[in-house]
Motif scaffolding. Structure first.
Motif, mmCIF file in Angstrom:
data_model
loop_
_atom_site.group_PDB
_atom_site.id
_atom_site.type_symbol
_atom_site.label_atom_id
_atom_site.label_comp_id
_atom_site.label_asym_id
_atom_site.label_seq_id
_atom_site.Cartn_x
_atom_site.Cartn_y
_atom_site.Cartn_z
ATOM 1 N N VAL A 537 24.083 13.943 58.102
ATOM 2 C CA VAL A 537 23.758 12.597 58.578
ATOM 3 C C VAL A 537 22.244 12.453 58.731
ATOM 4 N N GLU A 538 21.724 11.320 58.308
ATOM 5 C CA GLU A 538 20.320 11.003 58.577
ATOM 6 C C GLU A 538 20.168 9.511 58.775
ATOM 7 N N ALA A 539 19.140 9.144 59.525
ATOM 8 C CA ALA A 539 18.795 7.744 59.750
ATOM 9 C C ALA A 539 17.461 7.464 59.077
ATOM 10 N N ALA A 540 17.303 6.254 58.559
ATOM 11 C CA ALA A 540 16.074 5.899 57.863
ATOM 12 C C ALA A 540 15.628 4.503 58.285
ATOM 13 N N VAL A 541 14.309 4.318 58.386
ATOM 14 C CA VAL A 541 13.738 3.001 58.668
ATOM 15 C C VAL A 541 12.527 2.793 57.764
ATOM 16 N N ARG A 542 12.164 1.543 57.609
ATOM 17 C CA ARG A 542 10.920 1.167 56.962
ATOM 18 C C ARG A 542 9.930 0.742 58.044
ATOM 19 N N VAL A 543 8.687 1.212 57.919
ATOM 20 C CA VAL A 543 7.628 0.897 58.880
ATOM 21 C C VAL A 543 6.645 -0.057 58.215
ATOM 22 N N TYR A 544 6.367 -1.175 58.882
ATOM 23 C CA TYR A 544 5.453 -2.190 58.348
ATOM 24 C C TYR A 544 4.284 -2.377 59.306
ATOM 25 N N ALA A 545 3.072 -2.407 58.771
ATOM 26 C CA ALA A 545 1.876 -2.610 59.608
ATOM 27 C C ALA A 545 0.986 -3.657 58.956
ATOM 28 N N ASN A 546 0.639 -4.686 59.715
ATOM 29 C CA ASN A 546 -0.324 -5.685 59.289
ATOM 30 C C ASN A 546 -1.645 -5.398 60.025
ATOM 31 N N ARG A 547 -2.716 -5.231 59.294
ATOM 32 C CA ARG A 547 -3.999 -4.820 59.874
ATOM 33 C C ARG A 547 -3.804 -3.549 60.700
ATOM 34 N N PRO A 548 -3.392 -2.452 60.048
ATOM 35 C CA PRO A 548 -3.032 -1.227 60.763
ATOM 36 C C PRO A 548 -4.182 -0.647 61.579
ATOM 37 N N GLU A 549 -3.823 -0.053 62.695
ATOM 38 C CA GLU A 549 -4.778 0.612 63.581
ATOM 39 C C GLU A 549 -4.597 2.127 63.455
ATOM 40 N N GLY A 550 -4.719 2.644 62.269
ATOM 41 C CA GLY A 550 -4.531 4.066 62.072
ATOM 42 C C GLY A 550 -3.144 4.382 61.548
ATOM 43 N N GLN A 551 -2.878 5.670 61.400
ATOM 44 C CA GLN A 551 -1.618 6.128 60.839
ATOM 45 C C GLN A 551 -0.477 5.960 61.849
ATOM 46 N N ALA A 552 0.673 5.530 61.357
ATOM 47 C CA ALA A 552 1.829 5.308 62.239
ATOM 48 C C ALA A 552 2.599 6.608 62.423
ATOM 49 N N SER A 553 2.937 6.926 63.678
ATOM 50 C CA SER A 553 3.779 8.076 63.985
ATOM 51 C C SER A 553 5.082 7.577 64.592
ATOM 52 N N LEU A 554 6.163 8.322 64.370
ATOM 53 C CA LEU A 554 7.488 7.921 64.853
ATOM 54 C C LEU A 554 8.126 9.057 65.633
ATOM 55 N N THR A 555 8.930 8.677 66.630
ATOM 56 C CA THR A 555 9.735 9.625 67.388
ATOM 57 C C THR A 555 11.196 9.230 67.242
ATOM 58 N N CYS A 556 11.995 10.156 66.738
ATOM 59 C CA CYS A 556 13.437 9.941 66.627
ATOM 60 C C CYS A 556 14.075 10.681 67.805
ATOM 61 N N ARG A 557 14.650 9.934 68.709
ATOM 62 C CA ARG A 557 15.134 10.492 69.976
ATOM 63 C C ARG A 557 16.631 10.258 70.113
ATOM 64 N N ILE A 558 17.380 11.299 70.517
ATOM 65 C CA ILE A 558 18.818 11.175 70.745
ATOM 66 C C ILE A 558 19.090 11.471 72.207
ATOM 67 N N ARG A 559 19.805 10.546 72.866
ATOM 68 C CA ARG A 559 20.193 10.724 74.268
ATOM 69 C C ARG A 559 21.707 10.789 74.370
ATOM 70 N N ASN A 560 22.196 11.618 75.295
ATOM 71 C CA ASN A 560 23.639 11.733 75.489
ATOM 72 C C ASN A 560 24.114 10.761 76.564
ATOM 73 N N ALA A 561 25.391 10.848 76.927
ATOM 74 C CA ALA A 561 25.967 9.911 77.893
ATOM 75 C C ALA A 561 25.333 10.027 79.270
ATOM 76 N N ALA A 562 24.779 11.204 79.578
ATOM 77 C CA ALA A 562 24.092 11.394 80.864
ATOM 78 C C ALA A 562 22.642 10.950 80.782
ATOM 79 N N GLU A 563 22.247 10.363 79.634
ATOM 80 C CA GLU A 563 20.899 9.866 79.370
ATOM 81 C C GLU A 563 19.868 10.983 79.267
#
Length: 615
Positions: A537-563
């Motif tokens: 399994v994998e998740a994918a997104v497209r990142v869009y930047a208008n007048r970017p302020e540097g390189q975009a970084s992403l965090t993929c976070r998984i939380r369980n039922a106890a948060e």
């Protein structure tokens, strides 16, 4: 099994009661409550006596309906994160509820929202609910089991209602002089039309909670009188119980005295008339008037308890006339210390005036499935809608996953599925529609039910939409539908934004190719949100930047039922690609093999300089 929210709602199934009707066959849903206000569910048909205009009627059909109580949410985020996949198998066999909000005093808006949220909290397994704003229909929410969508619709209530009721001469509820017209005709007609809308949904108990601090006058000389009678008749025919809820609470008469009443425009008379009118509305439709009380939670609980355990009685009326006169009903039981509640009467349509018959279990075409008030369930169907930036503006990748009925262990059969996606804006206007067809040999594989995926592209301007997806199986003739809700970002204006989340699962079901989507996502998004530990399994997104302020970084976070965070993965968008029209593709593997069985939430956060975006 692991369940992710990017979100799947798991609802219990129950046996579905069936309501029937013809010209002189009458069915009543009857609540019988014991001295503790709990349903008395051990009665038999012989315990009931039904009188119509004082004449005893023979009870010919009898059914006891008991629905499960609401289950607690498995985690705090369960009711605050809207599902990104909708399933028509989640409709269950529960009740249909409608919240109507129409309040003249903006200072009551916080109490109105609190009451409405309590109603949403009390939904049980299989229940579906709608939120209707009389002040601005674009803020409303159609029938759904998704509590996050319902709560969002409640939060959109502004406290401003343009209803002219309080500004019209002689329109005060306590007034006895009649104006030239019914100032609140549109409100009464709207509630009447809600009854007509639900009349075809014959397998559920239906209730509308009308949160309003004022109703228009109801007496024979008033122009609102006949609209009231039409409303009562439609509600009785549709088995729609009305529950007037006055958010003012226990007002009493304050410091108003009899001597000062005239100077205060008949405040006492108006208040008494308002309470009597709310009770009249409830009594004529089988509901409860929640008025002159501050115990909203207790009364809401009472209303939902009695709607989860009741009886359906049927009889052929001994009065074979087709006149439209009101017939008074009385239902009693041969047991002391119980309260019996049902509608107090009904009127008969002449055969020539009968409305469209109730939809059959198998909806024969995509048009009917698209127009229906709630999803059609004969063909099992899942759907998701992923917004992204296309070459000419925002687009939606709508994926319908149909699961034809295949006998367990049977050989594969040739199947063809026609799917349609219809884009509807928040004002109910159809903006786009498209259809596609897939043909394939299908059969049970790997212990999973056969499934066919059909991707459809729709252009969509920024805004909030409902996507109605309907599909028809050529092999069985069955049709299913599902309603998906999606917000389309303004990709060209926001400094940093993300597409919707597309999920890839391997192995997955056969899918129809869509070349126009291949340049955006290297796979057709899956509608599966329940995984095995062996799935890739994998998740994918497209990142869009208008007048970017540097390189975009992403965090993929998984939380369980106890948060608790159980997985955190950092990613960096390829340098310079975020400012391209197609954006930058970022993929996040989901470590299902390392997760225990349970419910999980996947969040993707993007950051570029001072800008951020979340999915």
């Amino acid at each position: 099994m692991k369940t992710f929210a990017v979100l799947l709602l798991l609802l219990l199934q129950a046996q579905q009661p069936v309501f029937r009707a013809n010209v002189n066959f009458v069915e009543l849903d009857v609540s019988v409550l014991d001295k503790n206000r709990r349903p008395a569910l051990d009665l038999t048909a012989a315990d009931f006596t039904v009188l119509e205009d004082g004449v005893p009627q023979k009870v010919e059909s009898f059914e006891r309906v008991v629905l499960p109580d609401p289950e607690p949410a498995p985690t705090a985020w369960w009711t605050s994160v809207a599902a990104d996949v909708e399933r028509n198998t989640d409709t269950g066999a529960g009740n249909l509820y409608i919240i109507v909000i129409r309040v003249s005093d903006a200072s009551l808006r916080y109490r109105v929202k609190e009451i409405a949220r309590r109603l949403v909290d009390r939904m049980g397994p299989g229940d579906r609910m709608a939120v209707v704003h009389t002040s601005f229909s674009g803020n409303s929410q159609e029938f759904t089991s998704d509590k996050a969508l319902l709560t969002a619709a409640i939060e959109r209530y502004t406290g401003i209602d343009p209803d002219p009721l309080l500004n019209q001469p002689g329109s005060s509820v306590g007034a006895r002089s009649a104006p030239d017209r019914c100032a609140s005709l549109s409100f009464l007609e709207m509630v009447r039309d809600l009854a007509r809308l639900t009349s075809s949904q014959t397998g559920r108990r239906k209730a509308a909670f009308v949160i309003s601090d004022v109703w228009p006058p109801f007496f024979p000389a008033h122009p609102c009188f006949n609209p009231y009678l039409e409303l009562f008749a439609e509600a009785q025919r549709a088995h729609l119980n009305l529950y007037p809820v006055n958010p003012r609470g226990l007002t009493g008469f304050g410091d108003v005295t009899v001597e000062s009443a005239d100077a205060m425009d008949g405040s006492i008379a108006a208040l008494r008339a308002q309470v009597a009118l709310e009770r009249t509305v409830a009594e004529n439709t089988g509901g409860i008037a929640i008025t002159q009380t501050n115990l909203f939670d207790e009364n809401i609980e009472r209303a939902f308890v009695e709607n989860r355990g009741y009886y359906i009685l049927g009889y052929h009326s001994t009065n074979t006339s087709t006149d439209r006169k009101l017939r008074k009903l009385s239902v009693t039981v041969a047991r002391p210390d119980v309260t019996v509640r049902s509608r107090s009467g009904y009127s008969v349509r002449r055969p020539a005036e009968r409305t469209v018959a109730a939809l059959p279990p198998i909806v024969a075409n995509l048009d009917e499935a698209t127009r229906a008030a709630v999803p059609a369930t004969a063909l099992q169907l899942d759907a998701t809608a992923v917004p992204f930036r296309g070459p000419k503006g925002p687009m939606l990748a709508v994926v319908a996953a149909a699961r034809p009925t295949i006998e367990a262990g049977g050989s594969a059969v040739q199947e063809a599925v026609q799917a349609r996606a219809t884009l509807i804006d928040r004002f109910g206007e159809i903006k786009e529609t498209a259809e596609r067809r897939i043909g394939s040999a299908v059969g049970e594989a790997d212990g999973r039910q056969a499934e066919l995926r059909i991707p459809i592209l729709l252009p969509a301007k920024p805004g909030r939409y409902q996507v109605r997806v309907a599909a028809n199986s050529a092999a069985s003739g069955k049709t299913g539908s599902v309603f998906v809700y999606v917000d389309v970002p303004n990709f060209s204006r926001e400094r940093l934004s993300l597409s919707g989340v597309a999920v890839r699962v391997h192995p997955d079901s056969p899918t129809l190719a869509l070349p126009a989507l291949e340049s955006i996502f290297p796979f057709v998004p899956s509608t599966r949100r329940t995984f095995r530990s062996t799935d890739d399994v994998e998740a994918a997104v497209r990142v869009y930047a208008n007048r970017p302020e540097g390189q975009a970084s992403l965090t993929c976070r998984i939380r369980n039922a106890a948060e608790a965070e159980v997985s955190v993965l950092e990613r960096v968008a390829p340098q310079g690609e975020t400012s391209n029209p197609a954006g930058a593709l970022v993929r996040c593997p989901v470590p299902v093999a390392a997760l225990a069985a349970g419910h999980y939430l996947l969040e993707i956060d993007a950051r570029a300089g001072s800008r951020s975006a979340t999915r």
